[in-house]
Design an enzyme around this catalytic site. Structure first.
Site, PDB file in Angstrom:
ATOM      1  N   LYS A  80     -50.669  24.723   0.517  1.00 58.58           N
ATOM      2  CA  LYS A  80     -50.458  24.951   1.946  1.00 58.58           C
ATOM      3  C   LYS A  80     -51.737  24.580   2.681  1.00 58.58           C
ATOM      4  CE  LYS A  80     -47.194  26.937   4.591  1.00 58.58           C
ATOM      5  NZ  LYS A  80     -45.752  26.909   4.467  1.00 58.58           N
ATOM      6  N   GLY A 185     -38.594  36.288  16.682  1.00 55.09           N
ATOM      7  CA  GLY A 185     -39.117  34.920  16.738  1.00 55.09           C
ATOM      8  C   GLY A 185     -37.996  33.904  16.803  1.00 55.09           C
ATOM      9  N   VAL A 186     -37.801  33.309  17.997  1.00 56.45           N
ATOM     10  CA  VAL A 186     -36.745  32.296  18.120  1.00 56.45           C
ATOM     11  C   VAL A 186     -37.385  30.925  18.356  1.00 56.45           C
ATOM     12  CG1 VAL A 186     -34.565  33.445  18.606  1.00 56.45           C
ATOM     13  CG2 VAL A 186     -36.302  33.412  20.381  1.00 56.45           C
ATOM     14  N   GLY A 187     -38.168  30.509  17.358  1.00 61.07           N
ATOM     15  CA  GLY A 187     -38.746  29.170  17.360  1.00 61.07           C
ATOM     16  C   GLY A 187     -37.795  28.223  16.652  1.00 61.07           C
ATOM     17  N   VAL A 189     -36.860  27.777  13.468  1.00 62.48           N
ATOM     18  CA  VAL A 189     -35.896  28.335  12.514  1.00 62.48           C
ATOM     19  C   VAL A 189     -35.080  29.455  13.153  1.00 62.48           C
ATOM     20  CG1 VAL A 189     -35.591  29.424  10.263  1.00 62.48           C
ATOM     21  CG2 VAL A 189     -37.438  27.784  10.596  1.00 62.48           C
TER      22      VAL A 189
HETATM   23  P1  NAD Z   1     -42.114  28.350  15.108  1.00 56.73           P
HETATM   24  O1  NAD Z   1     -43.568  28.374  15.453  1.00 56.73           O
HETATM   25  O2  NAD Z   1     -41.268  27.254  15.616  1.00 56.73           O
HETATM   26  O3  NAD Z   1     -41.439  29.733  15.556  1.00 56.73           O
HETATM   27  C1  NAD Z   1     -42.060  30.972  15.410  1.00 56.73           C
HETATM   28  C2  NAD Z   1     -41.749  31.742  16.672  1.00 56.73           C
HETATM   29  O4  NAD Z   1     -42.214  33.064  16.506  1.00 56.73           O
HETATM   30  C3  NAD Z   1     -42.452  31.149  17.906  1.00 56.73           C
HETATM   31  O5  NAD Z   1     -41.513  30.997  18.931  1.00 56.73           O
HETATM   32  C4  NAD Z   1     -43.512  32.205  18.242  1.00 56.73           C
HETATM   33  O6  NAD Z   1     -43.768  32.283  19.626  1.00 56.73           O
HETATM   34  C5  NAD Z   1     -42.837  33.474  17.722  1.00 56.73           C
HETATM   35  N1  NAD Z   1     -43.743  34.567  17.419  1.00 56.73           N
HETATM   36  C6  NAD Z   1     -44.989  34.543  16.897  1.00 56.73           C
HETATM   37  N2  NAD Z   1     -45.472  35.793  16.759  1.00 56.73           N
HETATM   38  C7  NAD Z   1     -44.509  36.628  17.198  1.00 56.73           C
HETATM   39  C8  NAD Z   1     -44.393  38.033  17.302  1.00 56.73           C
HETATM   40  N3  NAD Z   1     -45.389  38.840  16.921  1.00 56.73           N
HETATM   41  N4  NAD Z   1     -43.240  38.559  17.788  1.00 56.73           N
HETATM   42  C9  NAD Z   1     -42.225  37.756  18.177  1.00 56.73           C
HETATM   43  N5  NAD Z   1     -42.276  36.399  18.108  1.00 56.73           N
HETATM   44  C10 NAD Z   1     -43.404  35.852  17.623  1.00 56.73           C
HETATM   45  O7  NAD Z   1     -42.054  28.446  13.513  1.00 56.73           O
HETATM   46  P2  NAD Z   1     -40.798  28.178  12.599  1.00 56.73           P
HETATM   47  O8  NAD Z   1     -40.905  26.816  12.044  1.00 56.73           O
HETATM   48  O9  NAD Z   1     -39.559  28.607  13.295  1.00 56.73           O
HETATM   49  O10 NAD Z   1     -41.088  29.188  11.395  1.00 56.73           O
HETATM   50  C11 NAD Z   1     -40.877  30.585  11.542  1.00 56.73           C
HETATM   51  C12 NAD Z   1     -41.289  31.310  10.269  1.00 56.73           C
HETATM   52  O11 NAD Z   1     -40.528  30.802   9.165  1.00 56.73           O
HETATM   53  C13 NAD Z   1     -42.764  31.112   9.880  1.00 56.73           C
HETATM   54  O12 NAD Z   1     -43.224  32.275   9.228  1.00 56.73           O
HETATM   55  C14 NAD Z   1     -42.705  29.967   8.886  1.00 56.73           C
HETATM   56  O13 NAD Z   1     -43.799  29.983   7.996  1.00 56.73           O
HETATM   57  C15 NAD Z   1     -41.414  30.289   8.175  1.00 56.73           C
HETATM   58  N6  NAD Z   1     -40.806  29.134   7.556  1.00 56.73           N
HETATM   59  C16 NAD Z   1     -40.512  28.042   8.299  1.00 56.73           C
HETATM   60  C17 NAD Z   1     -39.942  26.939   7.680  1.00 56.73           C
HETATM   61  C18 NAD Z   1     -39.562  25.712   8.470  1.00 56.73           C
HETATM   62  O14 NAD Z   1     -38.834  24.869   7.933  1.00 56.73           O
HETATM   63  N7  NAD Z   1     -40.002  25.572   9.707  1.00 56.73           N
HETATM   64  C19 NAD Z   1     -39.676  26.972   6.306  1.00 56.73           C
HETATM   65  C20 NAD Z   1     -39.954  28.127   5.584  1.00 56.73           C
HETATM   66  C21 NAD Z   1     -40.536  29.207   6.217  1.00 56.73           C
END
Ligand code: NAD
Length: 363
Positions: A80, A185-187, A189
């Site tokens: 990572k 967290g509605v990013g 994923v």
């Molecule tokens: P992202 O950055 O697009 O979304 C994360 C969201 O969480 C953001 O909108 C952010 O503003 C919000 N956030 C951060 N801290 C917060 C809090 N304390 N309370 C509420 N919201 C908060 O990231 P992503 O790609 O959607 O990934 C989300 C999680 O899933 C991460 O932990 C990532 O490591 C994990 N993950 C992602 C993938 C992938 O394919 N993107 C794969 C495996 C694991």
């Protein structure tokens, strides 16, 4: 800051501290284990409060990738990278190029991909400096559409099928109509998961520290917005952590009510003991690296040139992996996280043993 004696060091093969004076890049690349193949894992960008925080995060994430790929049956090792900085304001082409150069300097032992705070544009910038990057070029999806190399739709699908399996196991229902789900967290994923759940008839509660993301979920999916601190105590069926790690801890456990915990975030458990405590309190926890393996599966097939159908089938197989974990945990009385760790380790140890066999001389 210690490295070799760090509590999360866990026999890492290599830890690289990267600094580029002109762009201001500060980053860490961690390669945990390459027994099963090159270390593949995303590159995260986050405004860590200290170098220690960044080191702890990258070490834990990197080890998690070893277990994740092993459990998902992929010929990949675990690694990572983290870039220290604000993903909204801290990126420049020079900084991304410098990061690409550092990835390249490892000669393919570490292969990078998108993660929280990075996406296709960042992968394209890396790709100008290294070929050891995945997710920089568009690809064809199962429905024939062309999409970016961002694996998060596969992660969201994997979390959805895994969540459905956990609900079946813990609540004894297949129909998700009216299922109450709280998403932290509605990013990339979290929003993708919310869309699958909405389509299946679930009711949604969402929070995010980035208001625009909450707004999108409310307007597009009719989700109920809640303040970040209130998400744990909601009287819902499922809590889906899709933001950052460490959120299942002694404090949040006090307010947590959802019988099922199933979400995408990496390293959700603050410690192994929390996994045991969750089981004692009758929460069914879907181990993070088992349920969120959709992204690494997607990236793996992008790397080997697999078809969209292969990716889809493998991602949907996450439900079966979880069923095995839940069933073993139910019969042994152990926590689901302990069972998942053992399953992942079994495959790794088996492979170590194979590599240590003396090679027979060819006649
Ligand atoms: P992202 O950055 O697009 O979304 C994360 C969201 O969480 C953001 O909108 C952010 O503003 C919000 N956030 C951060 N801290 C917060 C809090 N304390 N309370 C509420 N919201 C908060 O990231 P992503 O790609 O959607 O990934 C989300 C999680 O899933 C991460 O932990 C990532 O490591 C994990 N993950 C992602 C993938 C992938 O394919 N993107 C794969 C495996 C694991």
């Amino acid at each position: 800051m210690s490295v070799f004696t760090h509590p999360d060091f866990d026999h890492h093969e290599q830890v690289v501290f990267c600094h580029d004076r002109s762009s201001g890049l500060r980053a860490i690349i961690a390669i945990h284990d390459t027994t099963l193949g090159p270390a593949l894992g995303g590159c995260r960008m986050f405004p860590y409060g200290s170098d220690d925080e960044a080191l702890r995060d990258v070490l834990r994430l990197s080890r998690g990738m070893t277990l994740k790929s092993s459990l998902a049956g992929l010929k990949l090792g675990g690694g990572k990278a983290v870039m220290i900085g604000d993903p909204h304001t801290g990126k420049s082409q020079a900084l991304l190029h410098a990061m690409g150069d550092f990835v390249d300097s490892l000669g393919g032992r570490y292969i990078t991909a998108a993660d929280s705070g990075t996406g296709e544009p960042e992968m394209q910038a890396f790709a100008q400096r290294t070929r050891h990057v995945i997710g920089a070029t568009p690809r064809t999806m199962l429905d024939g559409t062309i999409a970016s190399g961002d694996p998060s739709p596969s992660t969201a699908l994997g979390v959805f099928v895994g969540l459905r399996e956990a609900v079946r196991q813990r609540l004894g229902r297949d129909d998700l109509t009216g299922l109450k789900v709280a998403i932290q967290g509605v990013g990339h994923v979290g929003l993708g998961l919310a869309r699958h759940l909405k389509e299946a008839g679930a009711e949604l509660w969402v929070c995010d520290i980035f208001d625009a993301n909450v707004q999108q979920a409310v307007e597009e999916l009719g989700a109920n917005a809640v303040r970040p601190h209130d998400i744990y105590g909601l009287d819902v069926d499922v809590f889906a952590p899709c933001a950052m790690g460490g959120i299942l801890n002694a404090e949040t456990l006090q307010s947590l009510r959802a019988p099922v915990i199933a979400g995408a975030a990496n390293n959700q458990l603050a410690s192994t003991e929390i996994g045991v405590e969750l089981q004692r309190r009758n929460h069914l926890y879907a181990p993070d690296y088992a349920i969120n393996a959709g992204g690494i599966i997607d990236v793996y097939y992008q790397r080997i040139g697999g078809s969209p159908a292969q990716t889809d089938t493998h991602v949907r197989g996450i439900a079966e992996t979880l069923r095995e974990i839940f069933e073993r945990a139910a019969s042994s009385g152990e926590s689901t996280s302990v069972v998942a760790d053992r399953l992942a380790q079994e495959r790794l140890v088996g492979q170590h043993a194979v590599q240590k066999q003396p090679q027979r001389l060819q006649a």
